[in-house]
Design an enzyme around this catalytic site. Structure first.
Site, PDB file in Angstrom:
ATOM      1  N   ASN A   9       0.874  -1.171   0.000  1.00 57.31           N
ATOM      2  CA  ASN A   9       0.000   0.000   0.000  1.00 57.31           C
ATOM      3  C   ASN A   9       0.912   1.223   0.000  1.00 57.31           C
ATOM      4  OD1 ASN A   9      -1.444   2.325   0.881  1.00 57.31           O
ATOM      5  ND2 ASN A   9      -3.049   1.033   1.746  1.00 57.31           N
ATOM      6  N   ASN A 151      -7.082  -4.646   5.476  1.00 56.57           N
ATOM      7  CA  ASN A 151      -7.645  -3.882   6.589  1.00 56.57           C
ATOM      8  C   ASN A 151      -8.278  -4.788   7.645  1.00 56.57           C
ATOM      9  OD1 ASN A 151      -7.200  -1.018   6.671  1.00 56.57           O
ATOM     10  ND2 ASN A 151      -8.255  -0.889   4.696  1.00 56.57           N
TER      11      ASN A 151
END
Length: 261
Positions: A9, A151
């Site tokens: 990310n 997440n």
């Protein structure tokens, strides 16, 4: 010969090009590099930067948030954006899948969810379950890797302070159950090779000295179908890029395999 996949990310691909350049210069280039949160529209994606380094790259993004990209040294035979749900492909800036022969690589940026009483928490659950269903269908015809910023911290060892995070959208009991269901047919390759606590992939900017104090989360994952996991050689977090100037709040997670392509 080993084959390597990396997930990262980048929290803005254009802002993080110096990090990516230094990281790739210091290491063997992964065969597949999956990026999330690229935060740029397609017309401003740094395509030439990747092609100059020998990568074929597919991407879908939007201004200032979301965005996914998949770069590979070998050109994929098929690329799909979003999550296939009948004839619909929602979440096209959060999911990209590429096929290399009998192997599918699925790269996702799962919604964070905001809070457990927010509508986005339901969207997050739906996203995970739809991805899991899609991955299961792909696995019927070959091997699958599902990677990305999920997440979700699946276990207490995947974050520094689990006792205080019971209602956090990345550690709440419901999301852990949903993630377990969505990935039930897959193997957590990192945990296969690194069973001990204390290794993370995300250190919050807002926490003072988070990296040096190792106050983090493991929310970036590499999940493999069982046959592929059996051929995994190693999996690891590369902490170093998180310590460089102007880093992402995440760092790369990698896994190597034998006999993949």
């Amino acid at each position: 010969m080993s084959w390597t996949v990396a997930t990262f990310n980048v929290n803005s691909v254009r802002s993080r090009l110096p990090i990516l350049e230094r990281w790739l210069d210091n290491n063997s280039k992964p065969d597949v590099l999956c990026l999330q949160e690229t935060k740029t529209q397609d017309e401003t994606f740094p395509l030439e930067w990747f092609t100059d380094r020998g990568y074929s790259v597919s991407f879908r993004g939007q201004k200032s948030y979301n965005g996914v990209a998949l770069a590979s040294l070998k050109e994929p035979s098929e690329v799909v954006f979003g999550l296939v749900d009948g004839d619909l492909r929602p979440f096209d800036t959060r999911a990209i899948s590429a096929r290399f022969g009998s192997l599918w690589v699925v790269n996702t940026y799962v919604p964070q969810g905001k809070s457990i009483d927010h509508d986005d928490y339901g969207v997050k659950q739906d996203f995970l379950l739809k991805t899991g269903s899609m991955v299961s269908t792909m696995a019927e015809e070959g091997e699958v890797l599902w990677v990305g910023d999920m997440n979700v911290a699946p276990q207490e060892m995947d974050l520094t302070n689990p006792k205080t995070k019971g209602n956090h959208v990345c550690f709440h009991s419901v999301i852990k159950e949903v993630f377990a269901r969505a990935s039930s047919d897959l193997v957590d390759v990192f945990r296969k090779h690194r069973p001990d606590p204390g290794e993370f992939s995300f250190w919050d900017y807002r926490v003072k000295d988070a990296l040096s104090r190792n106050i983090g989360w493991r929310i970036d994952h590499i999940l493999a179908s069982p046959g592929l996991a059996d051929r995994s050689l190693d999996s690891w977090v590369d902490r170093e890029p998180r310590s460089w100037e102007k880093p992402s709040d995440h760092t790369p997670v990698l896994a190597s395999f034998e006999g993949v392509i």
